[in-house]
Write a protein that holds these residues in place. Structure first.
Motif, PDB file in Angstrom:
ATOM      1  N   GLY A   1       0.801  -1.209   0.000  1.00 47.38           N
ATOM      2  CA  GLY A   1       0.000   0.000   0.000  1.00 47.38           C
ATOM      3  C   GLY A   1       0.831   1.254   0.000  1.00 47.38           C
ATOM      4  N   PRO A   2       0.202   2.444  -0.219  1.00 50.30           N
ATOM      5  CA  PRO A   2       0.926   3.714  -0.325  1.00 50.30           C
ATOM      6  C   PRO A   2       1.504   4.162   1.019  1.00 50.30           C
TER       7      PRO A   2
ATOM      8  N   PHE B   1      -6.301   4.589   2.174  1.00 50.18           N
ATOM      9  CA  PHE B   1      -5.238   3.593   1.982  1.00 50.18           C
ATOM     10  C   PHE B   1      -5.752   2.380   1.225  1.00 50.18           C
ATOM     11  N   LEU B   2      -6.923   1.891   1.608  1.00 49.66           N
ATOM     12  CA  LEU B   2      -7.465   0.692   0.964  1.00 49.66           C
ATOM     13  C   LEU B   2      -7.887   0.975  -0.474  1.00 49.66           C
ATOM     14  N   LEU B   3      -8.411   2.181  -0.727  1.00 48.44           N
ATOM     15  CA  LEU B   3      -8.785   2.535  -2.097  1.00 48.44           C
ATOM     16  C   LEU B   3      -7.546   2.702  -2.980  1.00 48.44           C
ATOM     17  N   ALA B   4      -6.424   3.096  -2.347  1.00 47.71           N
ATOM     18  CA  ALA B   4      -5.182   3.324  -3.106  1.00 47.71           C
ATOM     19  C   ALA B   4      -4.177   2.203  -2.866  1.00 47.71           C
ATOM     20  N   ILE B   5      -4.650   1.022  -2.548  1.00 51.21           N
ATOM     21  CA  ILE B   5      -3.775  -0.066  -2.127  1.00 51.21           C
ATOM     22  C   ILE B   5      -2.697  -0.393  -3.170  1.00 51.21           C
ATOM     23  N   HIS B   6      -2.991  -0.119  -4.450  1.00 49.03           N
ATOM     24  CA  HIS B   6      -2.016  -0.425  -5.505  1.00 49.03           C
ATOM     25  C   HIS B   6      -1.362   0.838  -6.063  1.00 49.03           C
ATOM     26  N   GLU B   7      -1.591   1.968  -5.404  1.00 48.95           N
ATOM     27  CA  GLU B   7      -1.037   3.241  -5.869  1.00 48.95           C
ATOM     28  C   GLU B   7       0.154   3.635  -5.001  1.00 48.95           C
TER      29      GLU B   7
ATOM     30  N   PRO C   1      -6.382  12.996  -4.194  1.00 48.30           N
ATOM     31  CA  PRO C   1      -7.674  13.573  -3.767  1.00 48.30           C
ATOM     32  C   PRO C   1      -8.855  12.651  -4.056  1.00 48.30           C
ATOM     33  N   SER C   2      -8.787  11.899  -5.146  1.00 46.74           N
ATOM     34  CA  SER C   2      -9.895  11.002  -5.499  1.00 46.74           C
ATOM     35  C   SER C   2     -10.081   9.871  -4.493  1.00 46.74           C
ATOM     36  N   HIS C   3      -9.052   9.591  -3.690  1.00 50.78           N
ATOM     37  CA  HIS C   3      -9.162   8.528  -2.686  1.00 50.78           C
ATOM     38  C   HIS C   3      -9.827   9.014  -1.393  1.00 50.78           C
ATOM     39  N   LEU C   4      -9.985  10.316  -1.258  1.00 46.29           N
ATOM     40  CA  LEU C   4     -10.611  10.886  -0.056  1.00 46.29           C
ATOM     41  C   LEU C   4     -12.125  10.906  -0.215  1.00 46.29           C
ATOM     42  N   PRO C   5     -12.874  10.942   0.882  1.00 49.47           N
ATOM     43  CA  PRO C   5     -14.338  10.996   0.782  1.00 49.47           C
ATOM     44  C   PRO C   5     -14.793  12.199  -0.036  1.00 49.47           C
TER      45      PRO C   5
END
Length: 773
Positions: free
Chosen positions: A661-662, A693-699, A704-708
């Motif tokens: 993860g990132p 973190f979980l939304l960007a697990i492969h980034e 900003p797109s990973h934030l609510p």
């Protein structure tokens, strides 16, 4: 047209003795007005709610009535109850008629203050005391906000008179044993005793004085609280010879009062006695109902504008409504007689103007209205987070609530600005014109982008901060960790109070002992005692075979952390206090005392001193036993320079747990995090970062797109909201200045704009001024 008035009084609770009288005066005022104006096209009814001396209950009842359409309220005797309903008044644009004397320091656009304030009542009382009896004064009061704040003002005023406080004691609400205090009083030989005792403590205090054979001619009790109502309850002989100070006494010999007393006795019986606060309730209702009938409206702005500078005859004499929503009035001092009434022995002889923002001084040269006008003028030029007025010695004369929250100072303190720049604020200091020798300080929040981290971080155990304010608090925690004294940690939910408590334990000599935590708000009330103190077999139905030790015994040799201490039932607070004092516990169902060696750290997100004490739901003696060391954990929105460190720390924790993860954030995502207001504090930040973190697990980074979604639009919303607030503020200021000036030329000068600019803005906001042609 029928108009319903909302009555908010404590018909039960610790202040009910006083407030039942206020309720009766309110009902009489409404019925009398209805009768006197029977031909009016407006009829008045009322709805009464029992607020039970409880700010939370006050809020609930006010909200319910406001939602039903009620626009005018009367009551909320304590300041805590008044402040609790301010959000309701603001949201529904209602008006509160507040009848009680209070500590000053407030001018709220939705409140009409009818009671006395310190520059009227306390200043008069002190001048009389020093002149008649001498300069040595002993202070005694109940241990909550009003007596402590009033005595702070008394000390400052007494200093101006060359007087001296030779003793100062506080007792819990409802305290009744005063013999030990009178021994100290006799030993210190004061010229007078100034009592700010309230409610159930008044009666035993006067009775103890009487039974000890003390002489009011030698050491009188002087009070801004004791009225005919308390004297009737205790018995007149106990109060005879002592003094009180108000604008009204029942014995006042004027026609308006004769009529008022006669009407109250006809309604409630010949033994009815009337206090100053009851009279203020009557006055406030009569004045506002008159305005409503004249205006044919309950609109708050219209009522207050109509009342501005009007004079009325009342049972307390001539009164004048000032632009600060308070009353100018004559003030009197009465000497209690054997019949339970007061002989008026001193009068100001003229109206004393109300100065709610300058309550710590005896000086009469300050023009409060002019000062308030200047504040409005300066606020119109600057958008500020906090407002402070200081004298030439940098002593705080007035500060608004947000400035108090930022600086953690109060009126009377010396203003210290050394850390404000470090935590993201800038100061604008301007000399106030005319002869005040005072300065206006505007505290402005700098944008998140311009706030740089401190050059050095501070670390206490595993807690790291770049915020100077939090660094000072952690330094206190570091000092506290080396001693066994009790600690009280204050802070909003989610700020990490338990983490700090663990760090204090781990850095202390008790680090090898247990750390036991108990959340008083998460356990049913009936189980807290057994959790704390343990129990023996058969102590109650369902008790464990062989019994069980409690948290105190489990924490022996270590630290006991009591979270949400404000939720602990009142009856258990007595037992907790006993354990803290005696260092022994008795299990439920047992008689054997067991010694314990425990260090206690307590925490709460509630204001125990200002709010809970008003309700009588937290013991003041326990409060002062717990807060030997007090540590304030600032909310995350006040320490945004810590957000980058905390965010990265959380990312590393998640990376270690998930194995990938990132480990970083992009600048725009960090900016969004720093712009958010974080109502859930660090706990919310951790949840937001885990989701990202979980939304960007492969980034490689958080984007900003990973934030609510709320975060992605927060900047736009924030700018839009701010712009709306600024526009609303501009309209308000123009309307107020037009109201308080004589013509357009004068108004333009006050606002610092040209006449043409002012006309343009008036057209923009559709503002009409009756003074213009």
């Amino acid at each position: 047209m029928n108009i319903c008035i909302g009555l908010l009084f404590s018909l039960t609770g610790i202040t009910s003795l006083t407030e039942i009288g206020l309720y009766r005066a309110a009902v009489y005022a409404l019925e009398k007005f209805q009768k006197d104006y029977s031909k009016s096209n407006i009829s008045f009814t009322y709805e009464v709610r029992d607020i039970r001396s409880d700010p939370s209950e006050s809020y609930r009842q006010a909200l319910d009535m406001a939602r039903s359409g009620i626009k005018v309220f009367v009551g909320c005797y304590t300041s805590a109850c008044r402040k609790a309903i301010l959000p309701v008044l603001e949201q529904y644009d209602c008006l509160l008629i507040y009848p009680a004397l209070y500590e000053g320091q407030e001018i709220h656009p939705n409140v009409f203050y009818v009671g006395e304030i310190p520059n009227q009542q306390i200043a008069s009382l002190l001048k009389f005391t020093v002149g008649q009896f001498g300069k040595k004064v002993y202070l005694i009061g109940n241990d909550y906000v009003y007596p402590r704040y009033t005595n702070q003002q008394i000390r400052e005023m007494l200093y101006e008179l060359g007087g001296k406080v030779i003793g100062e004691k506080y007792v819990p609400l409802g305290h009744k044993e005063f013999s030990p205090y009178f021994e100290e009083i006799k030993h210190s030989s004061p010229n007078a005793i100034l009592s700010t005792l309230v409610g159930e403590s008044i009666l035993p205090f006067y009775k103890t004085y009487y039974e000890l054979g003390l002489n009011p001619e030698e050491i009188p009790i002087i009070s801004p609280i004791t009225t005919e109502l308390e004297i009737q309850t205790m018995g007149p002989k106990y109060a005879a010879g002592h003094y009180s100070c108000f604008s009204y006494f029942q014995s006042l010999d004027i026609p308006e009062n004769h009529s008022f007393v006669k009407g109250m006795k006809e309604k409630y019986g010949l033994d009815t006695v009337i206090s100053a606060v009851m009279c203020s309730t009557y006055i406030g209702i009569q004045i506002v109902l008159d305005a409503i009938c004249h205006l044919q409206s309950t609109e708050r702005r219209k009522i207050l504008k109509y009342l501005y500078e009007k004079e009325f005859s009342s049972p307390s004499g001539k009164i004048k409504i000032e632009s600060n929503h308070h009353l100018s009035r004559e003030v009197r001092i009465g000497k209690a007689k054997e019949n339970g009434q007061f002989e008026i022995v001193w009068s100001s002889g003229q109206q004393i103007s109300a100065r709610p923002l300058l309550t710590n001084t005896l000086l009469d040269s300050m023009d409060e209205e002019d000062l308030w006008e200047i504040l409005v003028e300066e606020i119109g030029r600057e958008v500020s987070d906090g407002i402070i007025v200081v004298d030439q010695n940098n002593k705080i004369l007035y500060m608004n609530p947000h400035a108090s929250d930022i600086t953690r100072a109060k009126s009377g303190d010396l203003f210290d600005d050394t850390h404000l720049l470090d935590i993201g604020y800038e100061l604008i200091k301007r000399k106030i014109r005319k002869p005040y020798n005072a300065f206006l300080i505007l505290i402005k929040k700098r944008s998140a982008q311009t706030i740089s981290q401190s050059k050095e971080k501070y670390q206490f155990g595993k807690i790291v901060t770049y915020n100077p304010t939090f660094q000072k608090e952690l330094h206190i925690a570091s000092t506290a960790s080396q001693f066994d004294a009790n600690v009280l940690i204050l802070g909003e939910t989610g700020t990490g109070k338990e983490v700090l408590a663990r760090m204090i334990h781990e850095q202390s000599p008790r680090r090898n002992g247990p750390f036991i935590a108990l959340n008083a708000g998460a356990i049913p009330k009936e189980l807290i005692a057994s959790e704390l103190f343990g129990y023996v077999e058969g102590a109650f139905t369902g008790s464990k075979k062989g019994g069980n030790i409690g948290k105190f015994e489990a924490a022996n040799g270590g630290t006991l952390f009591l979270d949400e201490i404000g939720e602990m039932p009142l009856e258990l607070q007595v037992s907790l206090l006993r354990v803290l004092e005696e260092r022994k516990v008795v299990r439920i169902g047992d008689y054997k005392e067991r010694p314990v060696n425990v260090r206690v750290i307590a925490a709460t997100n509630r204001n125990l001193k200002e709010e809970i004490a008003y309700q009588g739901s937290f013991r003041s003696d326990l409060y002062y036993r717990l807060n030997v060391f007090t540590i304030h954990v600032p909310p995350l929105r006040h320490r945004i320079e810590d957000i980058p460190y905390l965010s990265i720390q959380f990312l590393h924790q998640f990376h270690q747990y998930y194995g990938k993860g990132p480990l970083d954030l992009c600048d725009s995502a960090l900016q969004m995090l720093q712009s958010y207001h974080w109502p859930g504090n660090i706990r919310e930040l951790k949840n937001v970062m885990e989701r990202a973190f979980l939304l960007a697990i492969h980034e490689p980074k958080i984007l900003p797109s990973h934030l609510p979604e709320d975060f992605q639009h927060s900047s736009t919303i924030k700018r839009s909201h701010l712009a709306g607030n600024l526009k609303y503020m501009e309209k308000q200021i123009i309307e107020q200045v037009l109201q308080e000036t004589n013509n357009i030329t004068e108004a333009a000068k006050v606002l610092g704009v040209t006449r043409s600019t002012l006309y343009r803005k008036m057209n923009k906001w559709n503002i009409r001024n009756k003074k213009t042609r």
